[in-house]
Design an enzyme around this catalytic site. Structure first.
Site, mmCIF file in Angstrom:
data_model
loop_
_atom_site.group_PDB
_atom_site.id
_atom_site.type_symbol
_atom_site.label_atom_id
_atom_site.label_comp_id
_atom_site.label_asym_id
_atom_site.label_seq_id
_atom_site.Cartn_x
_atom_site.Cartn_y
_atom_site.Cartn_z
ATOM 1 N N LYS A 36 -0.297 -4.809 9.421
ATOM 2 C CA LYS A 36 1.039 -4.389 8.969
ATOM 3 C C LYS A 36 1.707 -3.618 10.111
ATOM 4 C CE LYS A 36 3.376 -2.141 5.083
ATOM 5 N NZ LYS A 36 3.684 -0.734 5.288
ATOM 6 N N PRO A 62 0.852 -1.189 0.000
ATOM 7 C CA PRO A 62 0.000 0.000 0.000
ATOM 8 C C PRO A 62 0.891 1.243 0.000
ATOM 9 C CG PRO A 62 -0.028 -1.058 2.175
ATOM 10 C CD PRO A 62 0.770 -1.942 1.270
ATOM 11 N N LEU A 63 0.563 2.191 -0.835
ATOM 12 C CA LEU A 63 1.411 3.382 -0.984
ATOM 13 C C LEU A 63 0.533 4.620 -1.099
ATOM 14 C CD1 LEU A 63 3.787 1.812 -3.641
ATOM 15 C CD2 LEU A 63 4.533 2.624 -1.398
ATOM 16 N N THR A 64 0.495 5.391 -0.034
ATOM 17 C CA THR A 64 -0.320 6.603 -0.040
ATOM 18 C C THR A 64 0.071 7.502 -1.224
ATOM 19 O OG1 THR A 64 -0.587 6.502 2.329
ATOM 20 C CG2 THR A 64 -0.865 8.673 1.338
ATOM 21 N N ASN A 107 9.071 -7.191 4.658
ATOM 22 C CA ASN A 107 9.015 -5.945 3.885
ATOM 23 C C ASN A 107 10.218 -5.069 4.200
ATOM 24 O OD1 ASN A 107 7.272 -2.879 4.384
ATOM 25 N ND2 ASN A 107 7.943 -3.618 2.396
ATOM 26 N N GLY A 108 10.839 -4.597 3.124
ATOM 27 C CA GLY A 108 11.934 -3.645 3.279
ATOM 28 C C GLY A 108 13.041 -3.847 2.265
ATOM 29 N N ASP A 109 13.226 -2.845 1.421
ATOM 30 C CA ASP A 109 14.389 -2.754 0.527
ATOM 31 C C ASP A 109 14.439 -3.773 -0.612
ATOM 32 O OD1 ASP A 109 15.210 -0.767 2.269
ATOM 33 O OD2 ASP A 109 16.512 -2.096 3.415
ATOM 34 N N CYS A 148 2.113 2.863 10.451
ATOM 35 C CA CYS A 148 2.220 4.207 9.867
ATOM 36 C C CYS A 148 2.979 5.138 10.823
ATOM 37 C CB CYS A 148 0.833 4.758 9.582
ATOM 38 S SG CYS A 148 0.913 6.411 8.888
HETATM 39 C C1 LIG Z 1 5.323 7.029 -0.800
HETATM 40 C C2 LIG Z 1 5.048 5.984 0.205
HETATM 41 C C3 LIG Z 1 3.758 5.822 0.660
HETATM 42 C C4 LIG Z 1 3.468 4.837 1.595
HETATM 43 N N1 LIG Z 1 2.183 4.637 2.001
HETATM 44 C C5 LIG Z 1 1.878 3.610 2.830
HETATM 45 C C6 LIG Z 1 0.538 3.318 3.170
HETATM 46 O O1 LIG Z 1 -0.416 3.967 2.747
HETATM 47 N N2 LIG Z 1 0.325 2.267 4.003
HETATM 48 C C7 LIG Z 1 1.337 1.491 4.501
HETATM 49 O O2 LIG Z 1 1.091 0.539 5.239
HETATM 50 N N3 LIG Z 1 2.612 1.759 4.185
HETATM 51 C C8 LIG Z 1 2.903 2.777 3.354
HETATM 52 N N4 LIG Z 1 4.203 2.999 2.987
HETATM 53 C C9 LIG Z 1 5.262 2.098 3.503
HETATM 54 C C10 LIG Z 1 5.502 0.956 2.524
HETATM 55 O O3 LIG Z 1 4.348 0.188 2.303
HETATM 56 C C11 LIG Z 1 6.626 0.036 2.998
HETATM 57 O O4 LIG Z 1 6.260 -0.535 4.219
HETATM 58 C C12 LIG Z 1 7.945 0.756 3.178
HETATM 59 O O5 LIG Z 1 8.187 1.673 2.142
HETATM 60 C C13 LIG Z 1 9.117 -0.234 3.212
HETATM 61 O O6 LIG Z 1 9.207 -0.974 2.030
HETATM 62 P P1 LIG Z 1 10.322 -0.673 0.906
HETATM 63 O O7 LIG Z 1 11.638 -0.699 1.577
HETATM 64 O O8 LIG Z 1 10.105 -1.770 -0.098
HETATM 65 O O9 LIG Z 1 10.021 0.686 0.374
HETATM 66 C C14 LIG Z 1 4.513 3.996 2.082
HETATM 67 C C15 LIG Z 1 5.811 4.174 1.616
HETATM 68 C C16 LIG Z 1 6.091 5.151 0.691
HETATM 69 C C17 LIG Z 1 7.484 5.295 0.185
#
Ligand SMILES: Cc1cc2nc3c(=O)[nH]c(=O)nc-3n(C[C@H](O)[C@H](O)[C@H](O)COP(=O)(O)O)c2cc1C
Length: 682
Positions: free
Chosen positions: A459, A335-337, A522-524, A420
């Site tokens: 999460k 999920p990505l806001t 989750n991460g990186d 969050c």
């Molecule tokens: C732009 C952006 C928006 C995000 N929005 C949400 C969200 O709405 N809900 C959520 O649980 N995590 C959100 N995250 C966190 C990601 O889902 C994820 O947990 C975090 O980026 C780590 O993963 P990554 O290292 O693959 O980026 C957001 C991250 C980014 C960068």
């Protein structure tokens, strides 16, 4: 393991790179050790010299945000805009007929077709996205591709589901929506429904103030500020509320010592989440509430309804037979806001994502019927395993929201965001602040999972505070509380993105998890090598969630499926942008407003995409997420443009896809995507 990239025999396109040959350049391994991307020397160039632009110039290039406008200013501008001939009434625009509007002279928008056409900008290049689909375009005259419209299209089929119907919105506005399952569950768990539904949102704020964790919250730009400013609600102040919360703070709320007599089906069961449920017709009477608690918000529950779960409450939620989703080895787009909007998720589906999840929606905003929050629950028909993500602070609020969403929406699982980090969420007692309140997590999960038959997932981050990891203490119990899966983002809230995700800890958590709980790491994750290391390398981790990796290179899903580091060309990347724009115009509209909304979200995304360094330019592949790029140029002009970190260049790319920006256009990305070690949203 990082591999060395094959030698590249292209001529040196960046002669400036050879400028300083007096010093021995660092080896690729030395660069990697310093987290600097090892770009082949042939592509290096001196950093561009940028004069500090005057305000006027930078606004023209779209690089600087305007000053914040006051509400009054906004209202005035909105009124002026509505009165302008450029805002043609929707009904008139659709039909081209000035008499088509049922509001006649009292309509707030212009009915003057000639005046509208006289000022309408020229059509954009390309074909109307609806014409491409052989569907009628609902934007009619106002479509920016009007010249390509054809007559006699078959009636259009809407591929987007989960609209908020006006009737449900009215029920929510009037606080007349009933939550029999949530209320009964809260009672059964021995939790007090301390507020009346009417006062829910305001009371949440009050409660949050009361038991806010003692945290120092650094303010950073976030998305939720606006949507958390709720419209006025009638508040019935309950003076016992604060007392109540005082009593509850830190106390175990529920005794969950009863062992699970009937375990749910093993996670080895087959996937069952890919059926898209059609949204039911909304036929109900707001005045008459039938006795059957399943029918309280509508007169009929259609036989195919997903909300047919009856109020058969059980002492332990896991007695309920849940549908199962087999998350194992499925590619899960996080999920990505803002950036993980429906067109982006649709794009990721075309590139190989298996599971998608909507942007985080705040429970209180959903409960108030805020259209903008409900828009976050929209699902495209291509999203065959789709979750909605909600965020709330209290068991009653979250359970009611789950009941509401369960009744009204099509989804396969519901995720509660307890990770969050953003201040406005944390200050309300929601998101990662829950990590300081395990008993609250317990009651939220117990109450919520019992009101839906669909899987409930959670999460989390490793912890709230750095060095005080908490997730491991949750994994052993959360399945018994009713969760089907837990996603662990391997960072604390305090740490944000400043260090690499702690996969050792994620693995330790997975070892502690019961067999039937899906643990999602989750991460990186940024390459198929990362994926293989974490998913294929661990029998206890069901899958990984991919967030920034997908934003920077959405073709990561293809790479993982095909087990390759794809040296994608700039032309292929441009075609991906074109697809996104087409999906955006279908979603936000092909009129001027839709075009500009599509541009806005495209620009937000481009602020991430520019971090991609083409495989063929690297001495060591695959690229890592924490590498800082040196100044480099691409193998062609488009590749160079796509690598630019300048907002003005992103605007240029948007103009190649959506035409010139309107006069006075400005853009500043919401997320600080190019701050490699700084906090980002989510
Ligand atoms: C732009 C952006 C928006 C995000 N929005 C949400 C969200 O709405 N809900 C959520 O649980 N995590 C959100 N995250 C966190 C990601 O889902 C994820 O947990 C975090 O980026 C780590 O993963 P990554 O290292 O693959 O980026 C957001 C991250 C980014 C960068």
């Amino acid at each position: 393991m990082a591999a060395t990239a094959p030698a590249d025999d292209r001529p040196d396109p960046c002669p400036a790179a050879a400028a300083d040959s007096s010093q021995t350049p660092p080896t690729p391994d030395e660069l990697v050790a310093r987290a600097v991307a090892p770009v082949k020397s042939a592509f290096l160039r001196p950093p561009p010299v940028r004069d500090t632009p005057t305000n006027e110039e930078s606004r023209a290039s779209g690089a600087v945000p305007l000053e914040k406008k006051s509400k009054r200013q906004f209202r005035r501008e909105r009124k002026q805009e509505q009165e302008s001939v450029s805002r043609l009434c929707v009904a008139v625009g659709k039909t081209g007929n000035a008499d088509a509007c049922k509001y006649g002279a009292s309509c707030r928008f212009s009915h003057d077709v000639d005046a509208y056409l006289a000022q309408k900008p020229a059509d954009l290049e390309g074909t109307c996205p609806f014409t491409v689909l052989e569907q009628p375009c609902q934007y009619g005259l106002t479509c920016r591709f009007f010249g390509t419209h054809k007559d006699n299209h078959a009636p259009s089929e809407n591929h987007e589901i989960n609209p908020l119907s006006k009737d449900i919105q009215k029920l929510l506005w009037k606080t007349k929506y009933k939550f029999p399952r949530a209320s009964a569950q809260i009672k059964l768990l021995g939790l007090k429904e301390v507020v009346k539904i009417k006062a829910n949102a305001a009371a949440d704020d009050q409660r949050a103030e009361h038991d806010n964790p003692d945290v120092s919250c650094e303010m950073n730009g976030d998305d939720k500020t606006e949507s958390l400013c709720c419209p006025p609600v009638t508040v019935e102040h309950d003076s016992s509320l604060c007392e109540e919360m005082d009593k509850l703070a830190g106390e175990p709320l529920v005794d969950n010592s009863v062992p699970c007599p009937e375990p749910r089906a093993s996670k080895k069961s087959k996937v069952e989440g890919d059926e898209i449920h059609k949204n039911e017709a909304d036929t109900y009477d707001t005045k008459a509430y039938p006795e059957d608690p399943n029918l309280v918000n509508r007169l009929e529950v259609p036989s195919n309804s997903t909300s047919s779960c009856r109020v058969d409450l059980v002492a332990t939620p896991h007695l309920r037979e849940k549908k199962i989703i087999d998350f194992r080895e499925k590619l899960y787009l996080a999920p990505l806001t803002t950036v993980g909007n429906l067109p982006f998720r649709r794009l990721c589906k075309t590139l190989g994502a298996d599971i998608t999840c909507g942007e985080m929606a705040m429970c209180t905003n959903l409960m108030q019927g805020q259209a903008s929050e409900w828009a976050l629950l929209r699902r495209h028909s291509s999203e065959d395993i789709f979750g909605v993500q909600i965020c709330g602070a209290f068991p009653d609020t979250v359970a009611r929201t789950v009941e509401l969403v369960d009744n009204e929406c099509s989804f396969d699982f519901i995720d509660i965001n307890m990770g969050c980090p953003i201040d406005v969420v944390v200050n309300k007692g929601a998101g990662s602040s829950l990590l300081n309140k395990p008993m609250r997590i317990k009651s939220i999960v117990q109450a919520s999972s019992a009101v839906t038959e669909r899987p409930l997932t959670v999460k989390v981050r490793t912890a709230f505070f750095e060095g005080r990891n908490r997730a491991d203490s949750l994994v052993s119990d959360i399945y018994d509380w009713g969760a089907s899966a837990i996603t662990i983002h391997g960072r604390s809230r305090q740490q944000r993105y400043s260090k690499l995700a702690d996969w050792d800890y994620i693995n330790q958590c997975a070892q502690k998890a019961p067999d039937d709980l899906h643990v999602i790491g989750n991460g990186d994750i940024f390459s198929f090598t990362d994926w293989n290391r974490h998913v294929s390398g661990s029998s206890k981790i069901s899958t990984c969630m991919i967030a920034r990796g997908a934003l920077i290179k959405p073709w990561i899903f293809t790479e993982i499926k095909e087990e390759k580091d794809w040296d994608i060309t700039s032309g292929e990347r441009f075609n991906i942008l074109k697809d996104y724009v087409r999906f955006g115009l279908e979603h936000w509209g092909s009129d001027t407003k839709g075009v500009e909304t599509t541009r806005h979200f495209l620009l937000e995304w481009l602020s991430y995409m520019c971090r991609y360094i083409p495989v063929g330019l690297l001495d060591v592949v695959p690229q890592r997420l924490n590498w800082r790029p040196p100044s480099y140029c691409g193998r062609d002009d488009l590749e160079t443009l796509m690598a630019s970190e300048s907002a003005a260049d992103w605007v240029r790319i948007s103009e190649m896809l959506l035409g010139k920006v309107p006069e006075g256009f400005t853009f500043a990305p919401k997320h600080k995507s190019n701050a490699y070690d700084r906090a980002e949203n989510g």
